[in-house]
Design a protein around this motif. Structure first.
Motif, mmCIF file in Angstrom:
data_model
loop_
_atom_site.group_PDB
_atom_site.id
_atom_site.type_symbol
_atom_site.label_atom_id
_atom_site.label_comp_id
_atom_site.label_asym_id
_atom_site.label_seq_id
_atom_site.Cartn_x
_atom_site.Cartn_y
_atom_site.Cartn_z
ATOM 1 N N GLN A 1 5.394 0.490 -12.904
ATOM 2 C CA GLN A 1 5.222 1.845 -12.379
ATOM 3 C C GLN A 1 3.946 2.479 -12.931
ATOM 4 O O GLN A 1 3.264 3.239 -12.236
ATOM 5 N N THR A 2 3.626 2.157 -14.180
ATOM 6 C CA THR A 2 2.378 2.646 -14.769
ATOM 7 C C THR A 2 1.179 2.055 -14.039
ATOM 8 O O THR A 2 0.190 2.748 -13.759
ATOM 9 N N TYR A 3 1.257 0.770 -13.723
ATOM 10 C CA TYR A 3 0.181 0.113 -12.972
ATOM 11 C C TYR A 3 -0.050 0.818 -11.637
ATOM 12 O O TYR A 3 -1.195 1.130 -11.264
ATOM 13 N N GLU A 4 1.013 1.098 -10.899
ATOM 14 C CA GLU A 4 0.856 1.754 -9.608
ATOM 15 C C GLU A 4 0.297 3.167 -9.771
ATOM 16 O O GLU A 4 -0.528 3.618 -8.957
ATOM 17 N N ALA A 5 0.729 3.863 -10.834
ATOM 18 C CA ALA A 5 0.220 5.220 -11.078
ATOM 19 C C ALA A 5 -1.276 5.194 -11.389
ATOM 20 O O ALA A 5 -2.041 6.041 -10.915
ATOM 21 N N LEU A 6 -1.715 4.222 -12.183
ATOM 22 C CA LEU A 6 -3.137 4.089 -12.472
ATOM 23 C C LEU A 6 -3.928 3.815 -11.199
ATOM 24 O O LEU A 6 -5.024 4.354 -11.003
ATOM 25 N N CYS A 7 -3.380 2.981 -10.327
ATOM 26 C CA CYS A 7 -4.057 2.690 -9.070
ATOM 27 C C CYS A 7 -4.198 3.940 -8.210
ATOM 28 O O CYS A 7 -5.167 4.080 -7.453
ATOM 29 N N ARG A 8 -3.250 4.850 -8.332
ATOM 30 C CA ARG A 8 -3.322 6.104 -7.567
ATOM 31 C C ARG A 8 -4.283 7.096 -8.201
ATOM 32 O O ARG A 8 -4.493 8.187 -7.674
ATOM 33 N N GLY A 9 -4.839 6.729 -9.366
ATOM 34 C CA GLY A 9 -5.778 7.612 -10.042
ATOM 35 C C GLY A 9 -5.145 8.598 -10.985
ATOM 36 O O GLY A 9 -5.811 9.506 -11.491
ATOM 37 N N GLU A 10 -3.850 8.422 -11.268
ATOM 38 C CA GLU A 10 -3.162 9.342 -12.159
ATOM 39 C C GLU A 10 -3.497 9.030 -13.621
ATOM 40 O O GLU A 10 -3.598 7.864 -14.009
ATOM 41 N N ASP A 11 -3.665 10.049 -14.419
ATOM 42 C CA ASP A 11 -4.009 9.887 -15.832
ATOM 43 C C ASP A 11 -2.735 9.745 -16.672
ATOM 44 O O ASP A 11 -2.412 10.600 -17.502
ATOM 45 N N VAL A 12 -2.017 8.669 -16.441
ATOM 46 C CA VAL A 12 -0.747 8.464 -17.149
ATOM 47 C C VAL A 12 -0.960 7.925 -18.557
ATOM 48 O O VAL A 12 -0.078 8.019 -19.406
ATOM 49 N N ILE A 13 -2.130 7.356 -18.827
ATOM 50 C CA ILE A 13 -2.453 6.863 -20.170
ATOM 51 C C ILE A 13 -3.758 7.523 -20.601
ATOM 52 O O ILE A 13 -4.823 7.222 -20.058
ATOM 53 N N PRO A 14 -3.709 8.434 -21.564
ATOM 54 C CA PRO A 14 -4.937 9.105 -22.010
ATOM 55 C C PRO A 14 -5.931 8.097 -22.590
ATOM 56 O O PRO A 14 -5.563 7.194 -23.339
ATOM 57 N N ILE A 15 -7.199 8.247 -22.240
ATOM 58 C CA ILE A 15 -8.249 7.387 -22.777
ATOM 59 C C ILE A 15 -8.656 7.924 -24.144
ATOM 60 O O ILE A 15 -9.052 9.086 -24.278
ATOM 61 N N LYS A 16 -8.553 7.069 -25.149
ATOM 62 C CA LYS A 16 -8.859 7.485 -26.508
ATOM 63 C C LYS A 16 -10.333 7.859 -26.645
ATOM 64 O O LYS A 16 -11.218 7.128 -26.196
ATOM 65 N N LEU B 1 0.826 -1.201 0.000
ATOM 66 C CA LEU B 1 0.000 0.000 0.000
ATOM 67 C C LEU B 1 0.864 1.256 0.000
ATOM 68 O O LEU B 1 0.577 2.229 -0.702
ATOM 69 N N GLN B 2 1.919 1.232 0.784
ATOM 70 C CA GLN B 2 2.839 2.382 0.837
ATOM 71 C C GLN B 2 3.391 2.694 -0.547
ATOM 72 O O GLN B 2 3.420 3.854 -0.972
ATOM 73 N N ASP B 3 3.845 1.662 -1.252
ATOM 74 C CA ASP B 3 4.474 1.863 -2.560
ATOM 75 C C ASP B 3 3.455 2.207 -3.630
ATOM 76 O O ASP B 3 3.648 3.144 -4.417
ATOM 77 N N THR B 4 2.365 1.445 -3.686
ATOM 78 C CA THR B 4 1.382 1.638 -4.754
ATOM 79 C C THR B 4 0.761 3.018 -4.702
ATOM 80 O O THR B 4 0.594 3.675 -5.730
ATOM 81 N N TYR B 5 0.420 3.465 -3.501
ATOM 82 C CA TYR B 5 -0.281 4.743 -3.363
ATOM 83 C C TYR B 5 0.638 5.874 -2.911
ATOM 84 O O TYR B 5 0.163 6.937 -2.522
ATOM 85 N N ALA B 6 1.958 5.629 -2.978
ATOM 86 C CA ALA B 6 2.959 6.652 -2.650
ATOM 87 C C ALA B 6 2.662 7.308 -1.296
ATOM 88 O O ALA B 6 2.661 8.525 -1.158
ATOM 89 N N LEU B 7 2.425 6.475 -0.295
ATOM 90 C CA LEU B 7 2.104 6.968 1.039
ATOM 91 C C LEU B 7 3.379 7.295 1.800
ATOM 92 O O LEU B 7 4.382 6.597 1.701
ATOM 93 N N ASN B 8 3.309 8.355 2.590
ATOM 94 C CA ASN B 8 4.415 8.726 3.457
ATOM 95 C C ASN B 8 4.378 7.842 4.701
ATOM 96 O O ASN B 8 3.360 7.791 5.392
ATOM 97 N N PRO B 9 5.466 7.118 5.008
ATOM 98 C CA PRO B 9 5.450 6.237 6.185
ATOM 99 C C PRO B 9 5.075 6.965 7.472
ATOM 100 O O PRO B 9 4.384 6.403 8.327
#
Length: 535
Positions: free
Chosen positions: A292-307, A138-146
């Motif tokens: 890293q893209t997978y984790e970014a998507l899980c965080r809700g980041e728009d790293v891959i534009p939806i066509k 969870l810490q890594d996927t959602y870039a949480l501060n310990p």
């Protein structure tokens, strides 16, 4: 006395690891066992109250904690920090209580009662490390501060939980023995910071410096490792391993400085910490851009534009008599591959029926080994699942018929309804639902490959737990009663690589899903095969 000592040691030692951390519903069930344990401890204390004053305090605390958590088990256990502390209490701290207080007891009946209750507790060798691994995921996927995690500052948390220095120390210790020095450094450092603020100390400062110094060394920072070891020796000047480590670090530094100029030394030190998370990660996959893209998507980041995102629409659909009175509420999430969500497709009553039927038969989820074709456990899939047949209950049959009407596909080769409950940080890393040509097939020839997936969300999830598609960039948030649908195969029967998806780790809450997979055979007239992927 020795009879009871031998008895309880034999009983406790014989306990079997039980995968409790892989499904939150398991921890909810264990909560009831903890309540029973607290009641039995109170009864025993009344018998030997004078001798067991300290044990009475422990039992009262356990009972108080249980009553508080039982008021809303999902809210408490859905908080990963609470869940970690809960598993830690029952797998590590309870063992210490047994050794220091209970083993002196000569009541054989009490020993047997304790074993009957605790045999269902989380195991120290599997559940406890699994819980820590989930926290770090969870810490890594959602870039949480310990530090925020330790303070209970987590998205969606209803019941905050604060971690002590000992809690942080334990996360670091488990990381250390897993060879994860990156996280060991973070959490041992945090443990020492909390140690300074504690009035009643919960850890040994020297022991924490021991773990931290060596983890820092393994991360490549020789100079800081030396400094930490010197701090350790100030507390324990005669400690032989500290003396040996210091000598080793100084020799390594000397050899390094002889080979490198001062400017090069600084560069190397910076390189060692530039991406410390993956510096000593034996699994290079987690360091890839794909992951890293997978984790970014899980965080809700728009790293891959939806066509063609501006063309996505919501509409009512009535393509089957079943939906005449209550039309389908369809939301198109992606065009290629086609992904749709149907809202309010399953009622609360149906969900309750399904969960009640599935709970007794939940077992650790497995994956198919692509080489051997055998089922096996995997760290990249943490959940428990069970299967329900149509003939077992009218609700199960009703859901199958609804899926058939929804997809216009035959039930002749469909799989049973799979129910899954995700544990602490429960997830399923990127995967395909269909069997690829290079794999040993996991499906019978008469059934064919998985042509379509229907996934029902049986619960809301406060934070995390979404379904993300790695190429399309589509992100689906769990919504109780909704269902997501997509085709896994092209019309010509080849797999659609764009359907690679993942179940993101559950950050806060309790995630339940139900899966229905349709297969190729029996669909010849409803979805005829084409000669090309797009035909």
């Amino acid at each position: 006395m020795w009879t009871s000592v031998v008895l309880i040691i034999a009983l406790v030692a014989g306990r079997v690891a039980s995968d409790k951390f892989t499904a939150l519903v398991e921890l909810e069930n264990i909560l009831q066992q903890e309540r029973t344990l607290a009641e039995r401890l109170q009864e025993y204390i009344r018998v030997e109250e004078q001798r067991l004053d300290q044990l009475r305090d422990i039992a009262a605390s356990m009972q108080e904690d249980n009553q508080r958590m039982s008021s809303d088990p999902v809210a408490h256990l859905g908080n990963p920090v609470n869940a970690f502390k809960f598993v830690k209490k029952l797998s590590v701290e309870w063992k210490e209580i047994l050794n220091t207080l209970v083993l002196s007891n000569h009541s054989e009946n009490f020993c047997r009662d304790v074993n009957d209750i605790t045999q269902h507790f989380p195991s120290e060798d599997e559940d406890y490390p699994g819980t820590v691994t989930a926290m770090l995921r969870l810490q890594d996927t959602y870039a949480l501060n310990p530090n925020d995690m330790a303070k209970g500052k987590l998205p969606g948390v209803k019941v905050p939980a604060v971690m002590s220095a000992h809690d942080c120390f334990e996360v670091g210790r488990v990381s250390y023995f897993e060879g994860d020095y990156y996280h060991a450094v973070q959490w041992m450092q945090l443990a020492l910071e909390h140690y300074q603020d504690e009035k009643e100390k919960t850890i040994s400062q020297a022991e924490a410096l021991d773990y931290l110094s060596y983890s820092t060394y393994m991360q490549g920072n020789l100079y800081h490792a030396r400094n930490l070891t010197e701090q350790w020796l100030q507390l324990e000047p005669e400690h032989s391993r500290a003396q040996s480590n210091l000598a080793h670090f100084e020799q390594a530094i000397k050899e390094k400085e002889e080979a490198l100029a001062e400017e090069s030394r600084i560069r190397v030190e910076r390189e060692a910490f530039r991406n410390g998370r993956f510096e000593h990660d034996p699994d290079a996959y987690h360091a890839t851009e794909f992951f890293q893209t997978y984790e970014a998507l899980c965080r809700g980041e728009d790293v891959i534009p939806i066509k063609d995102a501006h063309k996505l629409t919501c509409q009512y659909r009535v393509w089957h008599p079943m939906f005449t009175i209550n039309p389908l509420r369809e939301e198109t999430m992606n065009f290629d591959p086609w992904i749709a969500v149907y809202h309010q497709l399953m009622s609360d009553k149906d969900i309750d029926d399904i969960k009640a039927l599935a709970t007794p038969r939940l077992a650790r989820a497995t994956v198919v080994n692509s080489v051997t074709g055998e089922l096996e456990f995997a760290k990249y899939r943490i959940s428990k699942s069970g299967w329900l047949k149509d003939e077992e209950h009218p609700t199960v049959a009703k859901i199958s018929n609804r899926c058939s009407a929804l997809t216009n596909l035959s039930l002749s080769t469909v799989e049973e309804l799979q129910i899954a409950n995700y544990g602490i940080g429960g997830h399923y890393e990127p995967h395909f639902d269909y069997s690829r040509l290079a794999e040993v097939t996991s499906f019978d020839h008469w059934r064919g490959n998985r042509i379509l997936t229907v996934i029902f969300y049986l619960s809301d999830v406060e934070a995390g737990g979404g379904t993300v598609f790695m190429t399309a960039g589509t992100k689906l948030r769990p919504e109780k009663g909704a269902a997501a649908v997509w085709y896994n195969l092209h019309p010509d029967g080849t797999g659609d690589d764009e359907t690679k998806h993942a179940a993101c780790p559950v950050l806060t809450g309790n995630k339940w899903v139900a899966n229905k997979w349709f297969h190729e055979r029996g669909q010849e007239f409803t979805r005829p095969c084409g000669q090309s992927p797009n035909s």
